[in-house]
Design an enzyme around this catalytic site. Sequence first.
Site, PDB file in Angstrom:
ATOM      1  N   TYR A  46       0.804  -1.220   0.000  1.00  0.00           N
ATOM      2  CA  TYR A  46       0.000   0.000   0.000  1.00  0.00           C
ATOM      3  C   TYR A  46       0.842   1.277   0.000  1.00  0.00           C
ATOM      4  O   TYR A  46       0.296   2.375   0.072  1.00  0.00           O
ATOM      5  CB  TYR A  46      -0.949   0.025   1.200  1.00  0.00           C
ATOM      6  CG  TYR A  46      -0.275  -0.234   2.538  1.00  0.00           C
ATOM      7  CD1 TYR A  46       0.705   0.611   3.035  1.00  0.00           C
ATOM      8  CD2 TYR A  46      -0.639  -1.332   3.309  1.00  0.00           C
ATOM      9  CE1 TYR A  46       1.313   0.376   4.250  1.00  0.00           C
ATOM     10  CE2 TYR A  46      -0.037  -1.581   4.532  1.00  0.00           C
ATOM     11  CZ  TYR A  46       0.937  -0.721   4.988  1.00  0.00           C
ATOM     12  OH  TYR A  46       1.541  -0.956   6.200  1.00  0.00           O
ATOM     13  N   ASP A  72       3.849  15.763   2.109  1.00  0.00           N
ATOM     14  CA  ASP A  72       4.396  14.486   1.647  1.00  0.00           C
ATOM     15  C   ASP A  72       3.340  13.637   0.949  1.00  0.00           C
ATOM     16  O   ASP A  72       3.669  12.667   0.270  1.00  0.00           O
ATOM     17  CB  ASP A  72       5.068  13.721   2.790  1.00  0.00           C
ATOM     18  CG  ASP A  72       4.102  13.040   3.724  1.00  0.00           C
ATOM     19  OD1 ASP A  72       3.133  13.703   4.146  1.00  0.00           O
ATOM     20  OD2 ASP A  72       4.322  11.867   4.065  1.00  0.00           O
TER      21      ASP A  72
END
Length: 402
Positions: free
Chosen positions: A25, A295
């Site tokens: 993931y 981010d």
Amino acid sequence: MTRTQTPFHFMAKPIGALCNIRCEYCFYLEKEKLYPDAKNRSAFTMTDETLENYVRRYIQSQPEGLKEIPFAWQGGEPTLLGVRFYEKAVEYQQKYAPAGVKILNAFQTNGILVGDEFASFFKDHGFLVGVSIDGPEELHNRYRVDRVGQGTFKDVMAGLENLKKHGVDFNTLTVVQENNADHPVEVYNFLTSIGSTYLQFIPIVEPSTKAREARIGDDPLSLVNPRSVRPAQWGSFLNGVFHEWRKKDIGRIFVQHFDMILGIYAGYPASLCVHSKECGRAMAIEHNGDVYSCDHFVSPEYFLGNLNHHSVTEIIDQPAQKEFGTSKYTALPDKCKTCPYLHLCYGACPKDRLIQTKSGKLNYLCQGYFDFYRETKPYFRAMTKALTARRPAADYRAFFGP
């Protein structure tokens, strides 16, 4: 050097997206494609010049009067750089830190490369180390795998034991996905059993290709891939952990999300950008000095500049970044604006706003957050009353009621 008016934060990616494992993931692995000319590990390594520029400018651009300046090191996998890189970072921090200002270091790792040398360094320099672990072995190994698809649990636990052996302060970061989300009590009790006293839970929401063309009335589950935690799962997971925590661990175990919500009820601003009214003061800096809005928004359209060529104020106080931050609130759909729990999340992270409505995009996890806020409201209110009465939050049972 010009200082900013308000504090800001950089999440440093000193080795970019490079990592020694391949969590299924992980959203950051693909960021390696942003730098097609970088062909090997050395090309993704933050140079000594960039490291010094980063440390110096990050410290010197903060507002006057701060008593603490936090650094955050992440990846990819930051331990791939070896201990010497972080010894240099500490040397530069000591060189540029003003008298009376404390430098803090937080380090997020999968733990696999944390041997005695790293653990000793972390202890000697007071690093707070976050270890990524998704629960007991069967749950952890579902998606956190190495390059050949094998589970990483045993290697992570070996690194964790090294941290404990050296007395390093550590916490745990657990990614909540469709597999472990059905086991909140098991996950919580496992994490506390391995010595974690500060727990972070991060929901995985991976948009599908359909998410880019979302229409009103679409099934929310069609907007994400199958690994993503379901909205109802997210709410039940938080509630399951909450009830296990409140029964026995208030004041002993600290869950980041619960601490933040209690703080909001007590009148303090949200301690996480995800739940603040605005964001935009927490940016990501890549290995070569490139700075991005967040981010979770490391892509060309959110590129702000390069720290080697632009001042910090030029980068973070530019109109584009200010708009990025304010739009967290201004772009809220009507459902959020009329929600009784608006003050607890302000629509949560913009990256997860996938559900198209007539007035804007709604957070995919909205229903889960709503279920959590509704169920825990009387408990947080009672804890707040206990604290106001100068009693421990654990005494909340005596303060239920109007």
